[in-house]
Design a protein around this motif. Structure first.
Motif, PDB file in Angstrom:
ATOM      1  N   ARG A 245      43.774  45.043  36.613  1.00  0.00           N
ATOM      2  CA  ARG A 245      43.016  46.137  37.233  1.00  0.00           C
ATOM      3  C   ARG A 245      41.711  45.627  37.817  1.00  0.00           C
ATOM      4  N   GLY A 246      41.091  44.674  37.126  1.00  0.00           N
ATOM      5  CA  GLY A 246      39.844  44.119  37.653  1.00  0.00           C
ATOM      6  C   GLY A 246      40.045  43.380  38.952  1.00  0.00           C
ATOM      7  N   VAL A 248      42.429  43.832  41.182  1.00  0.00           N
ATOM      8  CA  VAL A 248      42.729  44.790  42.252  1.00  0.00           C
ATOM      9  C   VAL A 248      41.442  45.454  42.744  1.00  0.00           C
ATOM     10  N   THR A 249      40.572  45.843  41.800  1.00  0.00           N
ATOM     11  CA  THR A 249      39.298  46.461  42.184  1.00  0.00           C
ATOM     12  C   THR A 249      38.445  45.490  42.987  1.00  0.00           C
ATOM     13  N   ILE A 250      38.334  44.265  42.512  1.00  0.00           N
ATOM     14  CA  ILE A 250      37.545  43.252  43.216  1.00  0.00           C
ATOM     15  C   ILE A 250      38.159  42.951  44.584  1.00  0.00           C
ATOM     16  N   CYS A 251      39.482  42.971  44.664  1.00  0.00           N
ATOM     17  CA  CYS A 251      40.172  42.742  45.938  1.00  0.00           C
ATOM     18  C   CYS A 251      39.755  43.776  46.972  1.00  0.00           C
ATOM     19  N   VAL A 252      39.721  45.064  46.576  1.00  0.00           N
ATOM     20  CA  VAL A 252      39.338  46.134  47.506  1.00  0.00           C
ATOM     21  C   VAL A 252      37.872  45.988  47.913  1.00  0.00           C
ATOM     22  N   VAL A 253      36.997  45.725  46.936  1.00  0.00           N
ATOM     23  CA  VAL A 253      35.568  45.565  47.239  1.00  0.00           C
ATOM     24  C   VAL A 253      35.355  44.371  48.159  1.00  0.00           C
ATOM     25  N   THR A 278      41.613  41.020  52.252  1.00  0.00           N
ATOM     26  CA  THR A 278      41.921  41.947  51.162  1.00  0.00           C
ATOM     27  C   THR A 278      43.201  41.556  50.449  1.00  0.00           C
ATOM     28  N   GLU A 321      30.638  38.634  43.498  1.00  0.00           N
ATOM     29  CA  GLU A 321      31.854  38.762  42.699  1.00  0.00           C
ATOM     30  C   GLU A 321      31.758  37.969  41.403  1.00  0.00           C
ATOM     31  N   LEU A 325      30.448  41.395  39.660  1.00  0.00           N
ATOM     32  CA  LEU A 325      31.695  42.154  39.577  1.00  0.00           C
ATOM     33  C   LEU A 325      32.592  41.653  38.449  1.00  0.00           C
ATOM     34  N   ILE A 329      33.423  44.357  35.816  1.00  0.00           N
ATOM     35  CA  ILE A 329      34.738  44.975  35.984  1.00  0.00           C
ATOM     36  C   ILE A 329      35.758  44.367  35.032  1.00  0.00           C
TER      37      ILE A 329
END
Length: 393
Positions: A245-246, A248-253, A278, A321, A325, A329
């Motif tokens: 989940r972390g 994926v979140t970092i990927c979007v950011v 992305t 990141e 992040l 995250i």
């Protein structure tokens, strides 16, 4: 008098039966490993949306909690809405940028007149000699005029003509395969759409019966080890949730910040490059490097200052990141040493290609969590209490 001997015998019998069941599961997985990918992907999707499903089910409507299937359908509806908005807003822009790349390529090919080739030859020769490479880039005019050649001679115009002829011949040879290629593309697209819906359906089943599935597998563990199994699952969940989940979140950011930087600095093909960044950010370390190279190269084509500015912007994103992040995250429990990440990525790509690279880090996080659990279990703390906090680095 036989009662004391019966208990160890029964325990050993139960252990052998459970061991046989686990071996059966392993044999089935190995025998059908070629069809495991959609189910592994579905399980990953279910794991990603599990916190959101749980949060929705805690809401009450008319005094009753929202059913899990309603929560899952709500999430899927939101997903398809976002996908629709993406296609409506982004796909035309991506298409325009791809068309622009094609037009620029055709325009560059048409601009290769003899005069243009001569200018390119002079510029290339100056650059090569400035870097200590004794190569003379010649043209037919130089050869006819008897211009003296120092070092190795390369006829640039002939090289370009041969390259164009080879490409034309290659296109002609495969012209008859266009129908076959088009049919394969359409077939792959239909199969991909079907597989996506299949994975979403299986993910829904996984998510609805998540607790029952966990209880079933815990029933395959001997009773005396049930507490340890639950603690191990908690440790795996803590590590895996941070990684999956972390990331994926970092990927979007990462993609959003990259897109903002490309637009601000006026880099060509901003939406296309941001989309690539992305997607590639799903692969830690290597994905980031691979997506940054074309961004910097295209920016350098417009000038050194723009290339340097976008490079500094990308470095700033990755510093954000790494120092903000990742700790916030992913958390300390999900941190995996970069050496393990690099090893798992290379091993996964070597064994299973791109799919192996995508699943490498989640699998590595599970292995590391199990390894750390066994290590800490073998070295209990004071009073026999096992410490389960992740070691700080």
């Amino acid at each position: 008098m036989l009662q004391p001997h019966r208990a160890p015998a029964e325990s050993r019998k139960r252990l052998l039966i459970l061991l046989g069941l686990w071996l059966t599961v392993v044999v089935i997985l190995v025998a059908f490993h070629s069809v495991l990918l959609p189910f592994a992907s579905a399980a990953l999707i279910a794991y990603l949306v599990h916190p959101l499903v749980t949060r929705i089910t805690r809401m009450q409507v008319r005094g009753n909690n929202v059913p899990r299937w309603v929560a899952i359908l709500t999430i899927y509806a939101g997903f398809f809405l976002v996908a629709y908005l993406f296609f409506v807003a982004m796909v035309p822009q991506l298409y325009r940028e791809l068309a622009r790349i094609s037009r620029d390529g055709i325009a560059f090919a048409n601009s290769l007149t003899p005069e243009r080739v001569h200018v390119l030859a002079d510029q290339t020769e100056v650059w090569l000699r400035a870097n200590g490479i004794p190569v003379s880039i010649t043209t037919p005019e130089d050869i006819r005029a008897g211009v003296p050649i120092n070092g190795i001679a390369v006829n640039l115009e002939k090289v370009l003509q041969d390259l164009a002829a080879s490409l034309t011949a290659l296109a002609g040879e495969h012209l008859g395969d266009i129908v076959t290629v088009s049919r394969n593309i359409v077939t792959s697209l239909v199969a991909g759409v079907f597989m996506m819906f299949f994975m979403l359906m299986v993910a829904a089943f996984f998510s609805i019966d998540a607790q029952a599935i966990v209880r079933y597998f815990l029933s395959l563990v001997p009773v005396e080890y049930a507490a340890d199994a639950r603690l191990l699952l908690e440790r795996i969940d803590r590590s895996l949730s941070g990684v999956v989940r972390g990331q994926v979140t970092i990927c979007v950011v990462n993609g959003l910040l990259t897109g903002i930087g490309l637009v601000v600095f006026g880099v060509k093909f901003a939406f296309l490059l941001a989309t690539v960044a992305t997607v590639f950010s799903l692969i830690p370390i290597f994905g980031t490097i691979l997506s940054s190279v074309p961004i910097v190269v295209i920016a350098l084509a417009d000038g050194f200052q723009k290339g340097l500015a976008i490079l500094l912007w990308i470095i700033g994103i990755h510093a954000l990141e790494a120092y903000f992040l990742n700790p916030k995250i992913m958390g300390s429990a999900a941190r995996i040493h970069p050496i393990i990440v690099a090893f798992s990525l290379i091993a996964g790509e070597k064994l299973f290609g791109l799919v192996g690279a995508l699943f490498a880090v989640p699998v590595a996080s599970i292995v590391v969590a199990c390894f750390d659990y066994a290590r800490i279990k073998a070295q209990p703390g004071p009073g026999g209490i096992v410490e389960f906090d992740a070691p700080k680095r």
